[in-house]
Design a protein around this motif. Structure first.
Motif, short mmCIF file in Angstrom:
data_model
loop_
_atom_site.label_atom_id
_atom_site.label_comp_id
_atom_site.label_asym_id
_atom_site.label_seq_id
_atom_site.Cartn_x
_atom_site.Cartn_y
_atom_site.Cartn_z
N GLY A 63 20.69 130.64 134.67
CA GLY A 63 19.60 130.96 133.75
C GLY A 63 18.36 131.41 134.49
O GLY A 63 18.25 131.25 135.70
N ALA A 64 17.43 131.97 133.75
CA ALA A 64 16.22 132.54 134.36
C ALA A 64 15.31 131.42 134.86
O ALA A 64 15.30 130.31 134.33
CB ALA A 64 15.49 133.39 133.34
N VAL A 65 14.56 131.74 135.92
CA VAL A 65 13.57 130.79 136.43
C VAL A 65 12.19 131.25 135.98
O VAL A 65 11.95 132.44 135.74
CB VAL A 65 13.60 130.67 137.97
N ASP A 66 11.29 130.28 135.88
CA ASP A 66 9.93 130.57 135.43
C ASP A 66 9.05 130.70 136.66
O ASP A 66 8.55 129.70 137.21
CB ASP A 66 9.44 129.45 134.51
N VAL A 67 8.84 131.95 137.10
CA VAL A 67 8.04 132.16 138.30
C VAL A 67 6.58 131.79 138.04
O VAL A 67 5.89 131.29 138.92
CB VAL A 67 8.15 133.63 138.77
N ARG A 68 6.13 132.00 136.83
CA ARG A 68 4.73 131.68 136.50
C ARG A 68 4.46 130.19 136.66
O ARG A 68 3.37 129.79 137.10
CB ARG A 68 4.42 132.09 135.06
N ALA A 69 5.45 129.36 136.28
CA ALA A 69 5.27 127.91 136.43
C ALA A 69 5.09 127.56 137.91
O ALA A 69 4.30 126.68 138.26
CB ALA A 69 6.48 127.17 135.86
N ALA A 70 5.81 128.26 138.77
CA ALA A 70 5.67 128.01 140.20
C ALA A 70 4.30 128.46 140.69
O ALA A 70 3.67 127.77 141.50
CB ALA A 70 6.77 128.75 140.96
N ARG A 71 3.82 129.58 140.21
CA ARG A 71 2.51 130.06 140.64
C ARG A 71 1.41 129.11 140.21
O ARG A 71 0.41 128.94 140.91
CB ARG A 71 2.23 131.48 140.10
N VAL A 73 1.47 125.99 140.28
CA VAL A 73 1.38 124.88 141.24
C VAL A 73 0.27 125.16 142.25
O VAL A 73 -0.40 124.24 142.73
CB VAL A 73 2.74 124.70 141.97
N PHE A 74 0.04 126.43 142.56
CA PHE A 74 -0.92 126.79 143.60
C PHE A 74 -2.25 127.26 143.05
O PHE A 74 -3.14 127.63 143.81
CB PHE A 74 -0.32 127.89 144.50
N ARG A 128 -4.12 125.28 141.22
CA ARG A 128 -5.00 124.11 141.02
C ARG A 128 -6.11 124.10 142.05
O ARG A 128 -5.91 124.39 143.20
CB ARG A 128 -4.20 122.82 141.15
N THR A 162 13.97 139.89 135.11
CA THR A 162 14.09 138.44 135.00
C THR A 162 14.76 137.92 136.26
O THR A 162 15.79 138.44 136.68
CB THR A 162 14.94 138.06 133.77
N ILE A 163 14.14 136.91 136.86
CA ILE A 163 14.66 136.37 138.12
C ILE A 163 15.62 135.22 137.83
O ILE A 163 15.28 134.28 137.10
CB ILE A 163 13.52 135.87 139.03
N HIS A 164 16.81 135.31 138.40
CA HIS A 164 17.79 134.23 138.34
C HIS A 164 18.01 133.73 139.77
O HIS A 164 17.83 134.47 140.72
CB HIS A 164 19.13 134.74 137.79
N ARG A 188 19.55 127.77 143.27
CA ARG A 188 19.05 127.07 142.09
C ARG A 188 18.59 125.66 142.48
O ARG A 188 17.53 125.20 142.03
CB ARG A 188 20.15 126.99 141.02
N TRP A 205 15.26 125.89 144.43
CA TRP A 205 14.14 126.24 143.55
C TRP A 205 13.74 125.05 142.68
O TRP A 205 12.56 124.71 142.58
CB TRP A 205 14.53 127.44 142.68
N LEU A 242 10.12 123.22 142.90
CA LEU A 242 9.25 123.30 141.73
C LEU A 242 8.90 121.90 141.22
O LEU A 242 7.73 121.60 140.95
CB LEU A 242 9.93 124.12 140.62
N GLN A 250 5.14 120.40 141.39
CA GLN A 250 4.38 120.01 140.20
C GLN A 250 3.89 118.58 140.29
O GLN A 250 2.88 118.21 139.67
CB GLN A 250 5.25 120.20 138.94
N ARG A 267 4.99 123.58 151.17
CA ARG A 267 4.02 124.19 150.26
C ARG A 267 3.76 125.65 150.66
O ARG A 267 3.71 126.54 149.82
CB ARG A 267 2.72 123.39 150.30
N PHE A 295 6.93 127.66 149.74
CA PHE A 295 7.10 127.84 148.30
C PHE A 295 6.05 128.78 147.75
O PHE A 295 6.33 129.58 146.84
CB PHE A 295 7.05 126.48 147.60
N SER A 308 7.27 132.13 145.90
CA SER A 308 6.94 132.39 144.50
C SER A 308 6.09 133.66 144.36
O SER A 308 6.26 134.42 143.40
CB SER A 308 6.25 131.18 143.87
#
Lengths: 88, 133
Positions: A75-83, A85-86, A88, B4-6, B13, B16, B20, B24, B33, B36, B40
């Motif tokens: 499934g697709a990953v959420d790159v925005r969610a990872a961005r 993180v940085f 903050r 879309t990135i998989h 997986r 990643w 992540l 978080q 850090r 990553f 990203s």
């Protein structure tokens, strides 16, 4: 930076196809920078061998491709969610 | 066009998801850090434009022939001797990109494809300083 003596200089003009002959240089590859005031800087470059891919990375690639061809994806990953993180 | 990135299974997986989740929670080490962040950022660029100049994307012909799938390489890090790379392929569907592998640790002692030869300061030309072309 150290002084870089001029070996020789000459005048050129571009032909109909925007070319001119480059004389007196030993380099075969150049990076070109065009400045806003129309100066053009040619910087000599040399080709070096790209680093080989490690066996571990090759194994990862092989497994990923095998699963990709078999339709196994996660499934697709959420790159925005990872961005975020940085951010903050 | 947005891709879309998989992540390839299983290693990509897992890597990643682990980075992540710990990112978080603020549980990444300094080195993780940095890695990553770069990964990203590169994925953000890749999804918007796989041909972005910062990625220096090119096909690895040997791997494409070997696996029967076009395998591409993009850099996570640029202008340094310890460039990190990721390998990817288009698919599984249209407008998808699957990350096949990523190098987490640079090979020390290796160099980039092109090395810029350092420039020295250029003196002004005597003929130009006198107003002649």
């Amino acid at each position: 930076m150290a002084e870089n003596p001029i070996a020789f200089e000459y005048n050129v003009h571009l032909d109909d196809k925007n070319r001119f002959a480059l004389r007196g240089t030993r380099a075969r590859y150049f990076s070109v920078r065009v400045f806003k005031d129309n100066h053009v800087l040619l910087s000599p470059q040399k080709l070096v061998a790209e680093q080989p891919i490690s066996p571990a990375t090759l194994r990862q690639i092989a497994r990923s491709i095998k699963n990709l061809k078999a339709g196994k994806t996660a499934g697709a990953v959420d790159v925005r969610a990872a961005r975020k993180v940085f951010e903050r | 066009m947005i891709f879309t990135i998989h992540m390839g299974v299983p290693e990509m997986r897992a890597l990643w998801d682990d980075l992540l989740a710990r990112g978080q929670r603020g549980k990444l080490s300094g080195e993780e850090r940095i890695f990553f962040n770069k990964w990203s950022k590169a994925l953000d660029l890749l999804s918007g434009n796989p041909r972005h100049p910062g990625l220096r994307t090119h096909e690895i012909d040997d791997l494409s022939r070997k696996f029967g799938v076009k395998v591409w390489q993009s850099y996570l890090k640029n202008r340094k001797s310890d460039a990190l790379r990721m390998f990817w392929a288009y698919g599984p569907q249209r407008h998808d990109i699957t990350i096949l592998a990523v190098e987490r640790h640079p090979d020390t002692g290796k160099r980039k494809v092109y090395e810029r030869i350092p420039l020295s300061r250029f003196p002004s030309s005597p003929s130009r300083s006198q107003g002649r072309n």
